[in-house]
Design an enzyme around this catalytic site. Structure first.
Site, short mmCIF file in Angstrom:
data_model
loop_
_atom_site.label_atom_id
_atom_site.label_comp_id
_atom_site.label_asym_id
_atom_site.label_seq_id
_atom_site.Cartn_x
_atom_site.Cartn_y
_atom_site.Cartn_z
N HIS B 128 0.80 -1.24 0.02
CA HIS B 128 0.08 -0.15 -0.14
C HIS B 128 1.00 1.31 -0.18
O HIS B 128 1.90 1.30 0.52
CB HIS B 128 -0.79 -0.01 1.30
CG HIS B 128 -1.90 1.04 1.54
ND1 HIS B 128 -1.76 2.17 1.82
CD2 HIS B 128 -3.14 0.96 1.24
CE1 HIS B 128 -2.71 2.79 1.92
NE2 HIS B 128 -3.72 2.23 1.48
N ASP B 205 2.98 -4.91 8.18
CA ASP B 205 1.98 -3.97 7.97
C ASP B 205 0.61 -4.87 8.12
O ASP B 205 0.38 -6.04 7.36
CB ASP B 205 1.93 -3.62 6.56
CG ASP B 205 0.60 -2.55 6.32
OD1 ASP B 205 -0.49 -2.52 7.19
OD2 ASP B 205 0.52 -1.91 5.30
N GLN B 208 -4.61 -5.23 7.20
CA GLN B 208 -5.45 -6.15 6.44
C GLN B 208 -5.77 -7.43 7.10
O GLN B 208 -6.37 -8.45 6.59
CB GLN B 208 -5.47 -6.38 4.94
CG GLN B 208 -5.76 -5.07 4.10
CD GLN B 208 -6.94 -4.50 4.33
OE1 GLN B 208 -8.01 -5.21 4.58
NE2 GLN B 208 -6.86 -3.21 3.72
N LYS B 231 -10.54 -0.13 10.22
CA LYS B 231 -10.69 -1.06 9.71
C LYS B 231 -11.10 -2.49 10.30
O LYS B 231 -11.31 -3.56 9.77
CB LYS B 231 -9.51 -1.50 8.77
CG LYS B 231 -9.02 -0.65 7.84
CD LYS B 231 -8.01 -1.11 6.91
CE LYS B 231 -7.18 0.04 6.31
NZ LYS B 231 -7.63 0.49 4.86
N CYS B 371 -4.83 2.83 -3.51
CA CYS B 371 -3.59 2.94 -2.76
C CYS B 371 -2.30 2.11 -3.28
O CYS B 371 -1.54 1.90 -2.31
CB CYS B 371 -3.43 3.29 -1.49
SG CYS B 371 -4.97 4.64 -1.14
C1 LIG Z 1 -2.40 -3.11 3.51
C2 LIG Z 1 -2.76 -1.47 3.91
N1 LIG Z 1 -1.55 -0.85 4.87
C3 LIG Z 1 -1.95 0.40 5.04
C4 LIG Z 1 -3.12 1.12 4.95
C5 LIG Z 1 -3.31 2.49 5.34
O1 LIG Z 1 -4.31 2.61 6.33
P1 LIG Z 1 -4.75 4.03 6.75
O2 LIG Z 1 -5.08 4.60 5.83
O3 LIG Z 1 -5.66 3.76 7.89
O4 LIG Z 1 -3.41 4.62 7.30
C6 LIG Z 1 -4.27 0.32 4.47
C7 LIG Z 1 -5.54 0.77 4.32
O5 LIG Z 1 -6.12 1.22 3.00
C8 LIG Z 1 -4.09 -0.93 4.05
O6 LIG Z 1 -4.92 -1.71 3.38
#
Ligand SMILES: Cc1ncc(COP(=O)(O)O)c(C=O)c1O
Lengths: 134, 415
Positions: B128, B205, B208, B231, B371
């Site tokens: 991401h 990370d 998910q 999430k 993203c």
């Molecule tokens: C795999 C992953 N990492 C990071 C993020 C970033 O999350 P946030 O926008 O809540 O900081 C997301 C959210 O879309 C994600 O799916």
């Protein structure tokens, strides 16, 4: 809103048979931008009149959803022969009424991508002319 | 403690989510975008409202009853979250705004303090932007090299390539436990063991994974884990950085100001102990308490049951969508190797148009690059459509999606 409303015949027609599609070999300027939300991409080439005040010809290329591509096709069709000063001032509502169906806020960005590219292209071209003459 | 059932009653779960009862464009809402952000159950909404109505005052600052009550509830939320991910102690849990802020904290506080020119960071092609851009900025600033673990054609991390890319210069290895596009589940423990053997630290990370499956930081032995509350049934504005204590203690602070100090004089300042050293300013403590309630809700269902529910839905969705002509699904075909996220394209329909047409049937999916633009470059597409599932998703909603795609094809005169 019924399904057919958003993708009315005239919109699908512009998507399937885009007007002014392609590139111009003898363009005075070209500009391209992407919509960061979705990656839709539009490039517009513009050929100006002899006196460099009007749009003599224009063409667009790129990739994207029906709304962004059809709106750009409609926009170019409608601004042929216009003074670039007028295009620069053009109200976004002009494009939205060409589309003629209500759009959600995010889809408005799709619809206005072509106009943004065209306006920015004109602005950058003018800036360049000023720098040349300065 | 909690009774772990294999499955739970989805209808009972749905009754806890008032938002799911509504109609959109005259149709019952079919919400298939939980990977972007989940909906919130009543116990979370009520926990937050209770603080505002009954026990609200700034934390860590008052010696009066209200402030003590709010502080106690905030501390309890931290303890719940520590237990939820198997952290050894509350000191391992730093509250941030979201996963993105936690990753920035690591890029600024950890990496800028401990990485030198020529060091390498190993990430993956499916990250991401949140786990991509902070490292890119760092790389430009400090002449640190970024390397990317490529994907196999199926969409799994290429572990042979990982072995080749891991060198004695690798200082950080970071990867998404579950991909927000391909759904790929990466088994973290073997990668972490290899990285540690090579002298690198590992950042996982968990954005998910933590919401959707059992995650235990001590079992996987990661150095850091990040995730977002919104999430996983929690509110926006609250995220978590788990860190090993020695690393958190060695790191300089990120943001500075109130709460994160133990002493401030005119020419001296001393940092507070971890985790407060990383929590400058009034924290989002009501949101943290909401996240604590979310964790209680998930624990009561049982994370094994949550995962089993989603694996079953994913298997059904893979089968159902592959029956729709023109649909192309990205990522692993084996439902056991993927989370409840399915990115797909429909031949000759731009994902945006598909999403708009589905919206007219009350079906909410995501369209775009989610993203993860570099990943989409690898996949060779500008955008995909994405459906994602959670505890409240029912098989009938996957049927609605499949039927919605057929409607969209007809509306655009594609057979
Ligand atoms: C795999 C992953 N990492 C990071 C993020 C970033 O999350 P946030 O926008 O809540 O900081 C997301 C959210 O879309 C994600 O799916």
């Amino acid at each position: 809103m019924a399904m057919s409303d958003l993708y009315r015949e005239h919109i699908l027609d512009h998507y399937e048979n885009p007007r002014h599609h392609g590139t111009l070999a003898d363009a005075d300027f070209s500009h391209e931008e992407s919509n960061p939300l979705c990656g839709d991409h539009v490039r517009i080439d513009v050929k100006l009149s002899e006196d460099k005040t009007r749009i003599a010809d224009a063409a667009f290329s790129g990739e994207g959803c029906i709304i962004s591509q059809a709106a750009t096709s409609m926009l170019l069709e409608s601004v042929m022969g216009w003074r670039i000063d007028d295009v620069e001032q053009l109200d976004p509502q002009h494009v939205l009424s060409l589309i003629g169906v209500p759009l959600t806020a995010n889809r408005v960005k799709c619809a206005l991508l072509g106009l943004k590219v065209l306006k920015t292209g004109i602005k950058l071209w003018k800036l360049q002319q000023m720098q040349h003459s300065a | 403690m909690h009774t772990q059932r294999e499955f739970f009653d989805v209808h009972a779960v749905r009754r806890d989510f008032p938002i799911l009862q509504q109609r959109v464009n005259g149709k019952p809402l079919v919400f298939l975008d939980s990977a972007a952000s989940s909906q919130k159950p009543l116990p979370v909404l009520e926990a937050m409202e209770r603080v505002y109505r009954e026990a609200y005052a700034n934390v860590h600052r008052g010696v009066y009853a209200l402030s003590e009550a709010a502080t106690a509830a905030y501390d309890e939320a931290r303890a719940k979250i520590a237990r939820f991910i198997g952290a050894p102690a509350v000191e391992n849990i730093v509250f941030t705004r979201n996963a993105t802020e936690a990753l920035n904290l690591l890029a600024y506080a950890y990496a800028r303090a401990f990485l030198r020119e020529g060091d390498e960071i190993l990430l993956t092609e499916l990250e991401h932007h949140a786990n991509f851009v902070p490292w890119m900025v760092l790389a430009r600033e400090r002449n640190v090299t970024l390397k990317f673990i490529p994907l196999t054609p199926e969409g799994l991390l290429d572990l042979d390539a990982f072995e080749r890319l891991l060198t004695e210069r690798t200082r950080i290895v970071t990867f998404a436990h579950v991909s927000n596009v391909l759904g790929t589940i990466t088994d973290p423990a073997p990668i972490i063991a290899r990285a540690h053997a090579a002298g690198a630290i590992v950042i996982v990370d968990g954005s998910q994974s933590v919401p959707h499956m059992p995650v235990n930081v001590q079992a996987m032995d990661c150095d850091f884990l990040v995730f977002s509350g919104h999430k996983m049934l929690g509110p926006t504005g609250i995220g978590v950085l788990y860190g090993k204590r020695a690393l958190l203690e060695a790191m300089p602070p990120f943001l500075t100001g109130g709460d994160m100090i133990s002493y401030v004089g005119f020419d001296d300042v001393r940092w507070n102990d971890v985790p407060l050293k990383f929590e400058a300013g009034t924290p989002a403590f009501v949101e943290a308490i909401g996240l604590g309630a979310a964790v209680d809700y998930l624990s009561a269902l049982g994370m094994d049951a949550v995962r089993a529910h989603e694996a079953q839905l994913t298997a059904y969705a893979l089968e159902r969508l592959s029956e729709v002509s023109g649909v192309r699904i990205y990522g692993p075909q084996d439902p056991q190797r993927r989370g409840g996220v399915i990115a797909f394209t429909v031949n000759r329909i731009h994902p945006h148009d598909l999403a708009s047409l589905l919206d007219q049937h009350g079906i909410a999916i995501r369209a775009g690059h989610h993203c993860a633009q570099p990943l989409h470059q690898r996949l060779g597409v500008n955008a995909t459509a994405r459906a994602s599932f959670y505890i409240y998703t029912e098989p009938s909603e996957i049927d609605a999606l499949a039927e919605g795609i057929e409607h969209a094809k007809r509306a655009l005169r594609i057979s």
